[in-house]
Design an enzyme around this catalytic site. Structure first.
Site, PDB file in Angstrom:
ATOM      1  CB  SER A 262      -0.898   0.004   1.238  1.00 11.08           C
ATOM      2  OG  SER A 262      -0.117   0.315   2.380  1.00 11.08           O
ATOM      3  CE  LYS A 263      -0.119   8.461  -0.606  1.00 15.02           C
ATOM      4  NZ  LYS A 263       1.185   8.776  -0.032  1.00 15.02           N
ATOM      5  NE  ARG A 264      -2.345   3.758   5.702  1.00  9.49           N
ATOM      6  CZ  ARG A 264      -3.207   2.757   5.840  1.00  9.49           C
ATOM      7  NH1 ARG A 264      -2.964   1.783   6.697  1.00  9.49           N
ATOM      8  NH2 ARG A 264      -4.318   2.738   5.135  1.00  9.49           N
ATOM      9  N   GLY A 266       5.003   2.612   1.497  1.00  8.73           N
ATOM     10  CA  GLY A 266       5.982   3.507   0.885  1.00  8.73           C
ATOM     11  C   GLY A 266       6.320   4.661   1.815  1.00  8.73           C
TER      12      GLY A 266
END
Ligand code: GLU
Length: 505
Positions: A262-264, A266
């Site tokens: 997920s973007k989290r 990253g």
């Protein structure tokens, strides 16, 4: 059945930045199309107007331009199967919705959200299907007259797919083989909504794949649950002969391996999950991109290609053309692929090594200039030659290389303590005299002379070189000493030595 020309598509919904997993999906489609002499179509699936994000389509197109992934047809590319934006194909879908209604493969449902809610409260795990549809308010339970009146009076309705129970649905997946499920687990999916006069994803997706003559559907694993429904829709339309083959690609997993990337992840670990920097128009949030972080597009492509597929050999470095030759969709992994972002950095490092010094120098030059240094391209290239094997990104060069252009203004305290002995000032003063007398200041010119002086005096070579390095670089690291002094030249080398002697004593 005659052999059809291979046609694949990448069909994103413009709901925001393109996730790196979507980039991999597009890449695999591209590789598959190229290796089969086929065509790749770019379709925009924007039937869900609530989720539309302005700028997303342009962002996606720019991403592929940067990555070198070329489409043959589609939004912004043109072609004979357009329009390629689903919001511009409303009339086409209406015709096909009607076809399903006329053939009894679909029906009209008037249940309001409240009525559906009440049913869900009444029946545990309620599913709108063969077992429940006759308890609902739809064209199967109402008379033709009633249906007509309801519509004439402006009641909103949906069109639902009438799924027959007790059928084995087979999905022919190039990675997973024959995936079989019972039709009973499927619900009567909504295919069309009168409220916005738009089809849902499923109907538009199938109609377009058919009309655009798509032969292979290559997409993320998250679409596997939809595939049986898609197969049934092809059958309901009588398009079995042109049913595409499927390939559902393994998920990209968190670097630790558990759960979807997920973007989290990253944000947490400091790597981009988007190809380009993304400015969210709603929240104003800015997310980092591979391009802006200093990755080469070839490195990103190479890295992504090997997330979920491997050539079965030790080879890791592949150009796009080599990937086209080596890629084999049937060899994709069945399991999710850990997103090893450090491996991505390693790829970038490898591409720095493989690129010419001139190319890296041209990228480094603006950084050098921005730091107020006025020098020649030739000198920048020399520095790149000495230092590029130490970095993964061009932007990492400046902190490592600034001493080539700017004399150290201070000396690293720890290194001074460890490396500058009580006799270092004396030795360095002698070294100044030795260097002063050297005519040829190249590496080959300096080295034997300095070595002889060290030997003649019985100095420890390590002591001399450590102090020399500290004087010229300011820290205890750097490339070969004579590479540095040769680059700096006699005058600058001696100046730096004198300054160090004066300050460190
Ligand atoms: N619009 C879907 C997406 O955003 C396409 C899925 C498919 O390829 O069928 O991924």
């Amino acid at each position: 059945m005659t052999e059809r020309k291979v046609r694949v598509r990448f069909a994103p919904s413009p709901t925001g930045a393109l996730h790196i997993g979507g980039v991999r999906t597009a890449l695999y489609n591209y590789l598959f199309a190229r290796q089969h002499g086929g065509e790749l179509v770019f379709r925009i699936e924007d039937t869900d107007s609530h989720r539309f994000v302005p700028g997303a389509e342009e962002y996606i197109l720019e991403s592929f331009k940067w990555l070198g992934i070329k489409f043959d047809e589609g939004v912004s590319f043109g072609g004979e199967h357009g329009p390629y934006r689903q919001s511009e194909r409303r009339e086409i879908y209406k015709k096909y919705v009607k076809q399903l209604l006329d053939n009894g493969k679909a029906y009209i449902a008037f249940d309001t959200p409240e009525e559906l809610e009440a049913k869900r409260a009444e029946i545990k795990n309620f599913q709108y299907d063969a077992h429940t549809r006759l308890q609902m308010r739809n064209s199967l339970t109402l008379s033709d007259e009633e249906v007509k009146t309801l519509i004439a009076n402006g009641n909103q309705y949906t069109v639902r797919f009438k799924i027959e129970p007790g059928v084995d649905v087979h999905v022919n997946d190039m990675i997973r083989g024959d995936v079989c499920i019972k039709s009973d687990i499927l619900d009567d999916k909504v295919l069309y909504k009168s409220a916005d006069e738009l089809p849902t994803y499923h109907l538009a997706n199938i109609v377009d794949d058919h009309l655009m003559e798509i032969t292979h559907v290559i997409r993320g694993e998250e679409w596997l649950p939809s595939a049986p429904l898609h197969v049934l829709l092809y059958q309901a339309f009588g398009w079995e002969d042109t049913m595409p083959r499927f390939a559902h690609l393994p998920l990209l997993l968190k670097p630790e391996g558990k759960g979807k990337l997920s973007k989290r992840d990253g944000d947490r670990l400091g790597f981009p999950v988007f190809p380009l920097e993304w400015h969210d128009p709603k929240t104003g949030e800015i997310s980092s991109g591979y391009r802006e972080s200093g990755y080469f597009p070839e490195a990103v492509v190479n890295f992504l290609a090997l997330l979920g597929w491997n050539p079965g050999t030790e080879q890791e470095l592949f150009s796009l053309d080599e990937l086209v030759k080596a890629f084999d969709i049937t060899k994709c992994s069945l399991h999710g692929a850990k997103f090893d972002y450090q491996k991505g950095m390693w790829f970038n490092h490898e591409y720095i090594l493989r690129k010419s010094d001139d190319e890296i120098a041209s990228l480094f030059a603006p950084i050098v200039a921005n730091n107020g240094v006025d020098t020649t391209m030739d000198r920048i290239t020399q520095v790149v030659h000495m230092m590029k094997d130490r970095v993964s990104f061009v932007k990492e060069l400046w902190p490592l290389c600034s001493f080539f252009f700017i004399a150290p203004s201070e000396y690293d305290a720890k290194t001074v303590k460890k490396r500058w002995k009580e006799y270092s000032a004396k030795q360095m003063s002698e070294l100044v005299d030795v260097l002063q007398n050297i005519e040829d200041f190249s590496v080959e010119g300096q080295e034997p002379v300095v070595m002889k002086w060290v030997e003649d005096n019985d100095y420890k070579l390590g002591d001399v070189m450590n102090a020399f390095r500290l004087a010229l670089v300011g820290i205890g690291k750097g490339p070969g000493m004579f590479d540095i002094s040769a680059f700096l030249g006699k005058e600058e080398t001696i100046n730096r030595l004198k300054r160090a002697i004066e300050i460190l004593k």
